[in-house]
Design an enzyme around this catalytic site. Structure first.
Site: not given
Length: 362
Positions: A104, A200
């Site tokens: 990410c 996440c």
């Protein structure tokens, strides 16, 4: 943090957490023109009790208003799915344990978000990461944070020279306790907000329940290294090396009372292999190979390389020797045996305070 011209525009990735909030405040008080960017990386039902996105956005808006900066909401859910989530699904399906935060950072925060910041006229992107950047004759070095307990250089090891040159970590020189104290003193509503944990896109929901939505689980046998079947698993994608919880094989009359731990996965046979006892020798290894190598500096180090390494983010630095095998593979020999080295995780290399880069454990 480097000094920039006062008229520069710096975009801050505001997550709604205390770290990015204080990062924005630090920049604002230094006289820069600051704009906030809130990322939406996951499409979810607003009624999803496990997703904190709505509360995070509300907190980010409150902080932006408090500091006096504009806030823009940007949606990168498609890019996140294609470049982070799909990669993670592929890894889980192969019995590996990926690290989505690493991908990410490289593909979304310091690529998609950085590009968007540039389009808005910002010269740099700032985040609330605990790490430091040093410019040494126009070559950028990634350094550990002053707070060793919160250092996040491990998660940033895939960043390249362009990304570092255009990024700022305003709180990299702070202790976490200082950051919370600043937030409390300034009356930030999130000064006591707990740090985000776990993967996440899963949030606080059960990992197994989430993966079941995207991958077909294939139950199979749990075996000892000798091949003795001692239980059943729900799908090897749900387990990782070193895991103890969720095996449901305790209290066997033919074994002692010591707990069982995952030591390996036989993907071809769909078998989970376990051993008994935290200190079982099969849980330890003194070497590994890694692939997908990335070096932060333009020039890679000389080999064999004696340095420090981490195979998980909170691990203490471990002395090792790194040997180049070919263009994309290295062998890492540790000074001492390491517990629960896990395929799919990152091994990250350090010289002193500098993060050199890393690779994916094979």
């Amino acid at each position: 943090m480097p000094n920039f011209e006062q008229n520069q525009v710096i975009a801050v990735g505001l997550s709604g957490g205390v770290d990015s909030s204080v990062a924005a405040l630090v920049l604002k008080e230094k006289g820069y023109e600051v704009i906030g960017l809130f990322m939406q990386n996951w499409e979810t039902d607003s009624k999803d009790p496990f997703c904190t996105a709505e509360q995070d956005l509300s907190d980010a808006k409150a902080i932006a208003d408090h500091i006096g900066i504009p806030l823009y909401v940007v949606n990168f859910s498609k890019a996140y799915w294609n470049h982070v989530f799909q990669h993670c699904l592929d890894e889980f399906a192969q019995g590996r344990t990926p690290n989505p935060d690493v991908w990410c950072n490289r593909e979304i925060k310091f690529k998609s978000l950085l590009d968007h910041a540039k389009k808005l006229g910002a010269t740099h992107l700032a985040t609330g990461h605990y790490a430091c950047i040093q410019n040494e004759n126009n070559e950028y070095r990634l350094l550990k944070s002053n707070d060793s307990h919160k250092d996040q250089s491990y998660f940033l090891h895939l960043l390249n020279q362009y990304q570092l040159a255009n990024s700022v970590f305003p709180i990299g020189g702070y202790q976490k306790s200082e950051v919370r104290a600043i937030a409390k003193k300034r009356g930030f509503i999130n000064h006591a907000k707990k740090d985000s944990t776990g993967i996440c896109f899963i949030g606080e929901r059960k990992f197994k329940d989430f993966l079941n939505e995207f991958l077909l689980a294939q139950p199979g046998n749990i075996e000892t290294p000798e091949g003795k079947i001692i239980g059943k698993h729900d799908g090897i994608m749900f387990y990782t090396v070193g895991q103890r919880k969720g095996l449901h094989i305790g209290g066997r009359p033919d074994a002692g009372e010591a707990p069982w731990y995952v030591v390996d996965k036989d993907v071809k046979r769909n078998v989970l292999i376990v051993v008994q006892g935290y200190e079982h020798p099969l849980l330890y290894s003194q070497e590994l190979t890694c692939t997908n190598l990335h070096w932060i500096r333009d020039t890679e180090p000389s080999f064999p390389l004696t340095c420090k390494a981490k195979t998980r983010c909170r691990q203490a630095d471990q002395t090792c020797v790194v040997t180049r095998l070919d263009n994309d593979h290295c062998h890492v020999q540790f000074e001492h045996p390491q517990r629960a080295i896990t395929r799919g995780q990152s091994v990250v290399f350090y010289l002193g305070n500098e993060c050199l880069g890393g690779g994916i454990i094979n």
